[in-house]
Scaffold this motif. Structure first.
Motif, PDB file in Angstrom:
ATOM      1  N   ASN A 212       0.806  -1.218   0.000  1.00 14.79           N
ATOM      2  CA  ASN A 212       0.000   0.000   0.000  1.00 14.79           C
ATOM      3  C   ASN A 212       0.840   1.269   0.000  1.00 14.79           C
ATOM      4  OD1 ASN A 212      -2.761  -1.237   0.321  1.00 14.79           O
ATOM      5  ND2 ASN A 212      -1.728  -2.096   2.101  1.00 14.79           N
ATOM      6  N   LYS A 213       2.125   1.141   0.343  1.00 15.83           N
ATOM      7  CA  LYS A 213       3.034   2.286   0.309  1.00 15.83           C
ATOM      8  C   LYS A 213       3.908   2.289  -0.936  1.00 15.83           C
ATOM      9  CE  LYS A 213       3.743   2.794   5.345  1.00 15.83           C
ATOM     10  NZ  LYS A 213       4.798   2.758   6.392  1.00 15.83           N
ATOM     11  N   CYS A 214       3.954   1.163  -1.636  1.00 16.22           N
ATOM     12  CA  CYS A 214       4.887   0.987  -2.751  1.00 16.22           C
ATOM     13  C   CYS A 214       4.459   1.824  -3.959  1.00 16.22           C
ATOM     14  CB  CYS A 214       4.944  -0.486  -3.126  1.00 16.22           C
ATOM     15  SG  CYS A 214       6.019  -0.858  -4.522  1.00 16.22           S
ATOM     16  N   ILE A 215       5.375   2.616  -4.491  1.00 17.63           N
ATOM     17  CA  ILE A 215       5.049   3.464  -5.644  1.00 17.63           C
ATOM     18  C   ILE A 215       4.610   2.621  -6.838  1.00 17.63           C
ATOM     19  CG2 ILE A 215       6.068   4.994  -7.385  1.00 17.63           C
ATOM     20  CD1 ILE A 215       7.620   6.342  -5.143  1.00 17.63           C
ATOM     21  N   ALA A 216       5.222   1.460  -7.025  1.00 17.52           N
ATOM     22  CA  ALA A 216       4.815   0.595  -8.134  1.00 17.52           C
ATOM     23  C   ALA A 216       3.336   0.251  -8.032  1.00 17.52           C
ATOM     24  CB  ALA A 216       5.659  -0.673  -8.144  1.00 17.52           C
ATOM     25  N   PRO A 226      -3.075   9.551  -2.330  1.00 19.42           N
ATOM     26  CA  PRO A 226      -2.953  10.280  -1.070  1.00 19.42           C
ATOM     27  C   PRO A 226      -1.924  11.395  -1.191  1.00 19.42           C
ATOM     28  CG  PRO A 226      -3.001   7.911  -0.674  1.00 19.42           C
ATOM     29  CD  PRO A 226      -2.893   8.102  -2.155  1.00 19.42           C
ATOM     30  N   GLU A 227      -2.203  12.516  -0.587  1.00 21.22           N
ATOM     31  CA  GLU A 227      -1.350  13.697  -0.733  1.00 21.22           C
ATOM     32  C   GLU A 227       0.101  13.423  -0.370  1.00 21.22           C
ATOM     33  OE1 GLU A 227       0.720  17.319  -0.210  1.00 21.22           O
ATOM     34  OE2 GLU A 227       0.263  15.928   1.445  1.00 21.22           O
ATOM     35  N   ARG A 228       0.324  12.593   0.652  1.00 22.06           N
ATOM     36  CA  ARG A 228       1.695  12.352   1.124  1.00 22.06           C
ATOM     37  C   ARG A 228       2.567  11.635   0.105  1.00 22.06           C
ATOM     38  NH1 ARG A 228      -1.787   8.979   3.609  1.00 22.06           N
ATOM     39  NH2 ARG A 228      -1.412   6.717   3.650  1.00 22.06           N
ATOM     40  N   TYR A 229       1.957  11.029  -0.914  1.00 17.96           N
ATOM     41  CA  TYR A 229       2.735  10.282  -1.895  1.00 17.96           C
ATOM     42  C   TYR A 229       2.911  11.021  -3.219  1.00 17.96           C
ATOM     43  CZ  TYR A 229       1.924   6.307   1.237  1.00 17.96           C
ATOM     44  OH  TYR A 229       1.880   5.478   2.328  1.00 17.96           O
ATOM     45  N   ARG A 230       2.232  12.133  -3.418  1.00 22.40           N
ATOM     46  CA  ARG A 230       2.223  12.765  -4.738  1.00 22.40           C
ATOM     47  C   ARG A 230       3.598  13.255  -5.160  1.00 22.40           C
ATOM     48  NH1 ARG A 230      -3.383  16.057  -3.479  1.00 22.40           N
ATOM     49  NH2 ARG A 230      -4.565  14.170  -2.931  1.00 22.40           N
ATOM     50  N   LYS A 231       4.306  13.916  -4.276  1.00 26.21           N
ATOM     51  CA  LYS A 231       5.655  14.369  -4.633  1.00 26.21           C
ATOM     52  C   LYS A 231       6.631  13.211  -4.729  1.00 26.21           C
ATOM     53  CE  LYS A 231       5.229  19.130  -3.019  1.00 26.21           C
ATOM     54  NZ  LYS A 231       5.782  20.206  -2.151  1.00 26.21           N
ATOM     55  N   LYS A 232       6.331  12.135  -4.004  1.00 29.15           N
ATOM     56  CA  LYS A 232       7.230  10.974  -3.994  1.00 29.15           C
ATOM     57  C   LYS A 232       7.282  10.278  -5.349  1.00 29.15           C
ATOM     58  CE  LYS A 232       8.137  10.903   0.556  1.00 29.15           C
ATOM     59  NZ  LYS A 232       9.497  11.027   1.132  1.00 29.15           N
ATOM     60  N   ILE A 332      -9.370  12.878 -12.030  1.00 30.00           N
ATOM     61  CA  ILE A 332      -8.555  13.728 -12.901  1.00 30.00           C
ATOM     62  C   ILE A 332      -8.708  15.191 -12.509  1.00 30.00           C
ATOM     63  CG2 ILE A 332      -8.136  14.487 -15.271  1.00 30.00           C
ATOM     64  CD1 ILE A 332      -7.206  11.599 -14.682  1.00 30.00           C
ATOM     65  N   ARG A 333      -9.933  15.616 -12.218  1.00 35.43           N
ATOM     66  CA  ARG A 333     -10.140  17.008 -11.813  1.00 35.43           C
ATOM     67  C   ARG A 333      -9.436  17.299 -10.481  1.00 35.43           C
ATOM     68  NH1 ARG A 333     -15.460  15.628 -12.951  1.00 35.43           N
ATOM     69  NH2 ARG A 333     -16.268  16.281 -10.901  1.00 35.43           N
ATOM     70  N   SER A 334      -9.505  16.344  -9.557  1.00 35.62           N
ATOM     71  CA  SER A 334      -8.830  16.513  -8.269  1.00 35.62           C
ATOM     72  C   SER A 334      -7.317  16.621  -8.455  1.00 35.62           C
ATOM     73  CB  SER A 334      -9.148  15.331  -7.342  1.00 35.62           C
ATOM     74  OG  SER A 334     -10.502  15.308  -6.979  1.00 35.62           O
ATOM     75  N   SER A 335      -6.776  15.777  -9.332  1.00 37.91           N
ATOM     76  CA  SER A 335      -5.334  15.812  -9.594  1.00 37.91           C
ATOM     77  C   SER A 335      -4.921  17.130 -10.224  1.00 37.91           C
ATOM     78  CB  SER A 335      -4.937  14.638 -10.498  1.00 37.91           C
ATOM     79  OG  SER A 335      -5.252  13.408  -9.899  1.00 37.91           O
ATOM     80  N   CYS A 336      -5.759  17.619 -11.134  1.00 37.38           N
ATOM     81  CA  CYS A 336      -5.480  18.916 -11.755  1.00 37.38           C
ATOM     82  C   CYS A 336      -5.475  20.030 -10.715  1.00 37.38           C
ATOM     83  CB  CYS A 336      -6.520  19.216 -12.833  1.00 37.38           C
ATOM     84  SG  CYS A 336      -6.359  18.230 -14.338  1.00 37.38           S
ATOM     85  N   ALA A 337      -6.380  19.953  -9.757  1.00 38.43           N
ATOM     86  CA  ALA A 337      -6.427  20.971  -8.700  1.00 38.43           C
ATOM     87  C   ALA A 337      -5.108  21.003  -7.937  1.00 38.43           C
ATOM     88  CB  ALA A 337      -7.592  20.689  -7.752  1.00 38.43           C
ATOM     89  N   TRP A 338      -4.616  19.828  -7.576  1.00 35.43           N
ATOM     90  CA  TRP A 338      -3.344  19.765  -6.841  1.00 35.43           C
ATOM     91  C   TRP A 338      -2.197  20.320  -7.685  1.00 35.43           C
ATOM     92  CZ3 TRP A 338       1.380  17.249  -7.516  1.00 35.43           C
ATOM     93  CH2 TRP A 338       2.237  17.271  -6.406  1.00 35.43           C
ATOM     94  N   THR A 339      -2.149  19.900  -8.951  1.00 35.24           N
ATOM     95  CA  THR A 339      -1.059  20.308  -9.835  1.00 35.24           C
ATOM     96  C   THR A 339      -1.082  21.806 -10.118  1.00 35.24           C
ATOM     97  OG1 THR A 339      -0.687  18.154 -10.844  1.00 35.24           O
ATOM     98  CG2 THR A 339      -0.183  20.059 -12.192  1.00 35.24           C
ATOM     99  N   LEU A 340      -2.255  22.354 -10.386  1.00 33.36           N
ATOM    100  CA  LEU A 340      -2.342  23.798 -10.620  1.00 33.36           C
ATOM    101  C   LEU A 340      -1.920  24.571  -9.374  1.00 33.36           C
ATOM    102  CD1 LEU A 340      -5.683  23.853 -12.632  1.00 33.36           C
ATOM    103  CD2 LEU A 340      -3.438  24.571 -13.502  1.00 33.36           C
ATOM    104  N   GLY A 341      -2.231  24.026  -8.207  1.00 36.24           N
ATOM    105  CA  GLY A 341      -1.783  24.657  -6.969  1.00 36.24           C
ATOM    106  C   GLY A 341      -0.275  24.611  -6.819  1.00 36.24           C
ATOM    107  N   GLU A 367     -10.024  19.401  -2.739  1.00 33.81           N
ATOM    108  CA  GLU A 367      -8.714  19.633  -3.355  1.00 33.81           C
ATOM    109  C   GLU A 367      -8.588  21.083  -3.826  1.00 33.81           C
ATOM    110  OE1 GLU A 367      -6.027  17.808  -3.579  1.00 33.81           O
ATOM    111  OE2 GLU A 367      -6.817  15.908  -2.826  1.00 33.81           O
ATOM    112  N   LEU A 368      -9.653  21.610  -4.382  1.00 35.26           N
ATOM    113  CA  LEU A 368      -9.640  23.004  -4.842  1.00 35.26           C
ATOM    114  C   LEU A 368      -9.448  23.967  -3.679  1.00 35.26           C
ATOM    115  CD1 LEU A 368     -12.516  22.765  -7.462  1.00 35.26           C
ATOM    116  CD2 LEU A 368     -10.213  23.590  -7.983  1.00 35.26           C
ATOM    117  N   GLU A 369     -10.117  23.701  -2.589  1.00 37.75           N
ATOM    118  CA  GLU A 369      -9.977  24.569  -1.407  1.00 37.75           C
ATOM    119  C   GLU A 369      -8.572  24.542  -0.854  1.00 37.75           C
ATOM    120  OE1 GLU A 369     -13.053  23.186   1.144  1.00 37.75           O
ATOM    121  OE2 GLU A 369     -14.666  24.181   0.031  1.00 37.75           O
ATOM    122  N   THR A 370      -7.970  23.386  -0.847  1.00 34.28           N
ATOM    123  CA  THR A 370      -6.576  23.261  -0.395  1.00 34.28           C
ATOM    124  C   THR A 370      -5.641  24.015  -1.329  1.00 34.28           C
ATOM    125  OG1 THR A 370      -6.996  21.101   0.620  1.00 34.28           O
ATOM    126  CG2 THR A 370      -4.704  21.657   0.131  1.00 34.28           C
ATOM    127  N   ALA A 371      -5.834  23.829  -2.637  1.00 34.25           N
ATOM    128  CA  ALA A 371      -4.977  24.494  -3.625  1.00 34.25           C
ATOM    129  C   ALA A 371      -5.102  26.013  -3.557  1.00 34.25           C
ATOM    130  CB  ALA A 371      -5.307  23.986  -5.019  1.00 34.25           C
TER     131      ALA A 371
END
Length: 375
Positions: A212-216, A226-232, A332-341, A367-371
């Motif tokens: 569940n933690k493995c990037i693969a 999960p937000e904690r893994y996005r930059k990873k 996809i929309r949620s991911s875009c919100a994070w990326t645009l932020g 996600e939009l509110e966070t961004a």
């Protein structure tokens, strides 16, 4: 026919049809594996992609009552990409892991095993055979370890002396009685490089993985990451090779003799922007022949969006703004919100604000509110 002669004939034919390594194991129960799988299940470390019946995974007799021998095979694949396109500003690239380079290995190994089955039945018309690659009940790694193909390493891969861990594994359960090979001794020793290098600490200890933690695994899921893994995940759009790349046993290992596994650079290191608006037909035409396509286009597109955020790629903002307002998939929309932020330019913020006025899905709104810094 004496066992030695039968074994030698199978080894010779396997090499003739392009199998890099072949080993033989008894079909006795895998009791040590059974204990490990029970522990893995109790700790909820499994990915969910595995065969759920532990008895079938560890008792070959449940798959073939008269099974006596398991023939394990290994095919080597490349570790280095020739003529790789550079990832530069305005032309950011994602990367598929090495296990997804070239033709889907499931198909390649199944063809090899099918030919091997035919040969075995020529040697003994009464022989029964059942072959598996990756998605079968048996553990490819446990079989390969018992058959002397390699040792089960701390990075949860099988490392062969000849090809490192850059090998695909498959096996054939058969009624033939063949002298088993001797397992190799563990050669990881005190080395802990892979465990320490894992970006998400998924290697809990040597030889145990929290999937569940493995990037693969994470790159193959279909929900919001999960937000904690996005930059990873960086620019990975399918799979992860970190624990293989850092392994000293893989230093200098790079085999290109299996033509089916030779990668197309533009396929396995694609331009990220080009992935954002692909139709299902375009996705299948471009990626359908590789292993990394098996989960469909949504995870790949989600990962591409997140990778653009990790690059802070401003050239992608117009397309991201279009996706966040018009794509029917909340993930996809949620991911875009994070990326645009993450990109954070004026154009990106305006896009987030416009999307916020239109959005109705609670998960996307969060996600939009966070961004936008609203929570």
């Amino acid at each position: 026919m004496p066992e030695e002669t039968l074994k030698e004939k199978i080894i010779s034919y396997a090499k003739e049809i392009g199998i890099d390594k072949v080993g033989f194991a008894s079909a006795d129960p895998f009791l040590t594996l059974k204990d490990r799988l029970i522990t893995q299940q109790e700790l909820q470390y499994q990915s969910g992609f595995e065969e759920k019946d532990i008895e079938k995974r560890t008792h070959p007799s449940l798959l073939m009552e008269e099974g006596r021998t398991i023939i394990s095979i290994a095919l080597a694949y490349p570790s280095k990409l020739k003529n790789a396109p550079k990832s530069t500003k305005g032309d950011r690239r994602g990367i598929f892991c090495r296990a997804s380079w070239g033709e889907d290995y499931h198909n390649v190994l199944r063809k090899r095993l099918s030919r091997l089955e035919e040969y075995v039945k020529e040697l003994d018309p009464q022989a029964q055979c059942r072959s598996m690659v990756d998605t079968g009940e048996l553990s490819d790694r446990a079989v390969a370890e018992r058959a002397g193909i390699g040792w089960s390493a701390k990075n949860c891969a099988v490392i062969t002396p000849e090809f490192g861990s850059y090998v695909y594994l498959g096996e054939m359960l058969t009624t033939l009685a063949i002298e088993p090979d001797v397992p190799l001794t563990d050669q990881c020793g005190s080395c802990n490089i892979c465990v320490d290098a894992c970006p998400t600490d998924a290697l809990i200890q040597g030889g145990q993985l929290d999937a569940n933690k493995c990037i693969a695994f994470l790159t193959q899921t279909k929900d919001m990451l999960p937000e904690r893994y996005r930059k990873k995940i960086g620019n990975r759009i399918y799979g992860c090779d970190t624990c293989q790349q850092v392994c000293p046993k893989n230093k200098g290992v790079d085999f290109h003799h299996q033509k089916e596994f030779e990668p197309d650079p533009e396929t396995v290191k694609p331009n990220l922007n080009s992935l954002l608006h692909m139709s299902n037909k375009e996705f299948k035409e471009r990626f359908g022949s590789i292993a990394g396509s098996w989960r469909g286009k949504k995870p790949i597109q989600r990962n591409a969006v997140i990778a653009l955020g990790n690059f802070k790629e401003e050239s992608a903002v117009p397309e991201l703004n279009e996706l966040i307002k018009n794509d029917p998939r909340p993930v996809i929309r949620s991911s875009c919100a994070w990326t645009l932020g993450q990109i954070g330019t004026h154009e990106a913020i305006v896009g987030l604000e416009e999307a916020y006025m239109l959005e109705q899905e609670s998960e996307v709104l969060a996600e939009l509110e966070t961004a936008l810094g609203l929570q």
